[in-house]
Design an enzyme around this catalytic site. Structure first.
Site, PDB file in Angstrom:
ATOM      1  N   ASP A 147       2.832   2.942  -2.000  1.00 19.74           N
ATOM      2  CA  ASP A 147       2.215   3.985  -3.793  1.00 19.74           C
ATOM      3  C   ASP A 147       1.364   4.560  -3.112  1.00 19.74           C
ATOM      4  O   ASP A 147       1.392   5.696  -3.165  1.00 19.74           O
ATOM      5  CB  ASP A 147       2.492   3.414  -5.345  1.00 19.74           C
ATOM      6  CG  ASP A 147       4.438   2.768  -5.422  1.00 19.74           C
ATOM      7  OD1 ASP A 147       5.365   3.659  -4.223  1.00 19.74           O
ATOM      8  OD2 ASP A 147       4.153   2.210  -5.745  1.00 19.74           O
ATOM      9  N   TYR A 148      -0.236   2.953  -2.846  1.00 16.17           N
ATOM     10  CA  TYR A 148      -1.211   4.686  -2.753  1.00 16.17           C
ATOM     11  C   TYR A 148      -1.031   5.226  -1.555  1.00 16.17           C
ATOM     12  O   TYR A 148      -1.442   6.611  -1.516  1.00 16.17           O
ATOM     13  CB  TYR A 148      -2.556   3.199  -2.652  1.00 16.17           C
ATOM     14  CG  TYR A 148      -3.895   3.456  -1.531  1.00 16.17           C
ATOM     15  CD1 TYR A 148      -4.706   4.059  -2.796  1.00 16.17           C
ATOM     16  CD2 TYR A 148      -3.762   2.975  -0.831  1.00 16.17           C
ATOM     17  CE1 TYR A 148      -5.971   4.440  -2.818  1.00 16.17           C
ATOM     18  CE2 TYR A 148      -5.145   3.974  -0.360  1.00 16.17           C
ATOM     19  CZ  TYR A 148      -6.144   4.288  -1.329  1.00 16.17           C
ATOM     20  OH  TYR A 148      -7.252   4.379  -0.845  1.00 16.17           O
ATOM     21  N   LEU A 149      -0.556   5.131   0.056  1.00  9.65           N
ATOM     22  CA  LEU A 149      -1.071   5.497   0.862  1.00  9.65           C
ATOM     23  C   LEU A 149       0.195   7.189   0.513  1.00  9.65           C
ATOM     24  O   LEU A 149      -0.530   7.981   0.792  1.00  9.65           O
ATOM     25  CB  LEU A 149      -0.045   5.652   1.696  1.00  9.65           C
ATOM     26  CG  LEU A 149      -1.471   4.135   2.294  1.00  9.65           C
ATOM     27  CD1 LEU A 149      -0.077   3.655   3.649  1.00  9.65           C
ATOM     28  CD2 LEU A 149      -2.590   4.481   2.720  1.00  9.65           C
ATOM     29  N   LEU A 197       0.576  -0.854  -0.033  1.00  8.76           N
ATOM     30  CA  LEU A 197       0.616  -0.084   0.187  1.00  8.76           C
ATOM     31  C   LEU A 197       0.536   1.343  -0.082  1.00  8.76           C
ATOM     32  O   LEU A 197       0.520   2.486   0.112  1.00  8.76           O
ATOM     33  CB  LEU A 197      -0.676   0.202   1.001  1.00  8.76           C
ATOM     34  CG  LEU A 197      -2.256  -0.699   1.530  1.00  8.76           C
ATOM     35  CD1 LEU A 197      -2.692  -0.802   2.735  1.00  8.76           C
ATOM     36  CD2 LEU A 197      -2.917  -0.920   0.287  1.00  8.76           C
ATOM     37  N   LYS A 217      -1.798   9.059  -2.120  1.00  7.30           N
ATOM     38  CA  LYS A 217      -3.353  10.009  -1.098  1.00  7.30           C
ATOM     39  C   LYS A 217      -2.636  11.379  -0.791  1.00  7.30           C
ATOM     40  O   LYS A 217      -3.218  12.090  -0.639  1.00  7.30           O
ATOM     41  CB  LYS A 217      -3.685   9.451   0.038  1.00  7.30           C
ATOM     42  CG  LYS A 217      -4.507   7.825  -0.454  1.00  7.30           C
ATOM     43  CD  LYS A 217      -5.630   8.893  -1.647  1.00  7.30           C
ATOM     44  CE  LYS A 217      -7.339   7.961  -2.177  1.00  7.30           C
ATOM     45  NZ  LYS A 217      -7.763   8.960  -3.202  1.00  7.30           N
TER      46      LYS A 217
END
Length: 213
Positions: free
Chosen positions: A122-124, A120, A127
């Site tokens: 890269d996603y975080l 997660l 965001k």
């Protein structure tokens, strides 16, 4: 106050709940979708559909709106292109159009992406960078950071805070959508970022505790 609200990511799992809630309420819902084939479904949820891609020109989608709920997500396919750059693109368009209110669906863990699961990170990070861009904009914004999302039925009760913990629980997408919609009408939440999980407090009451007058 009746708002004209653009829902970015209206065909997504959270976005559909947001669209249905706004379509049935006092606000005017404008559902932004990428695919012309999705417009009939958005109309059935009570929203005016508009076809636009976050990675392209969104000026026509924002025109005439005074509020935005950003519920879009890449699903992991293009986190920097959609979750970060797409959000930034829409924030810029909103500023140019004079939009008053922007409610961002973010994620718990975005404050410290490296502390979350490797899958997660890269996603975080995406965001986190989108959230910071929104904070630095001139928009009246609220950032909502839920924990793990589930497809269970919503309960209408939640827990809110600023340091709940990434592994502390989960929350149905339906309750996340209810919180996003409710945040639109809480002026005291302008400038606030908060975490969100299932809990015991009714949503309206929970939101009132974040920035009490």
């Amino acid at each position: 106050m009746t708002r004209t609200v653009l829902i970015a990511g209206a065909h997504g799992q959270v976005g559909q709940h947001v669209t249905e809630l706004l379509g049935a309420g006092e606000h005017e819902a404008r559902a932004m979708v990428r695919d012309e084939d999705q417009t009939d479904e958005m109309e059935s949820l009570g929203a005016e559909p508009v076809v636009a891609d976050l990675t392209g020109d969104v000026d026509h989608a924002v025109e005439g709106c005074d509020s935005i709920v950003f519920a879009a997500g890449s699903g992991g396919d293009d986190v920097f292109g959609v979750d970060r750059d797409g959000a930034i693109n829409l924030i810029d368009a909103a500023e140019d159009a004079g939009v008053d209110r922007f409610v961002m669906l973010s994620s718990m863990g975005a404050d410290d992406p490296e502390s979350g699961p490797d899958a997660l990170e890269d996603y975080l990070t995406a965001k986190a960078e989108a959230d910071e861009y929104l904070r630095q904009s001139g928009l009246d914004h609220t950032i909502v950071r839920p924990g793990e999302l589930t497809n269970g039925s919503g309960t209408g009760t939640v827990e809110v805070g600023d340091d709940i913990g990434l592994d502390a629980g989960d929350i149905p997408r339906e309750d996340v959508a209810r919180t996003l919609v409710a945040a639109l009408d809480h002026d005291e939440l302008v400038g606030e970022t908060f975490e969100l999980l299932s809990g015991d407090e009714p949503i309206q009451e929970a939101l009132a505790t974040i920035a009490p007058n």
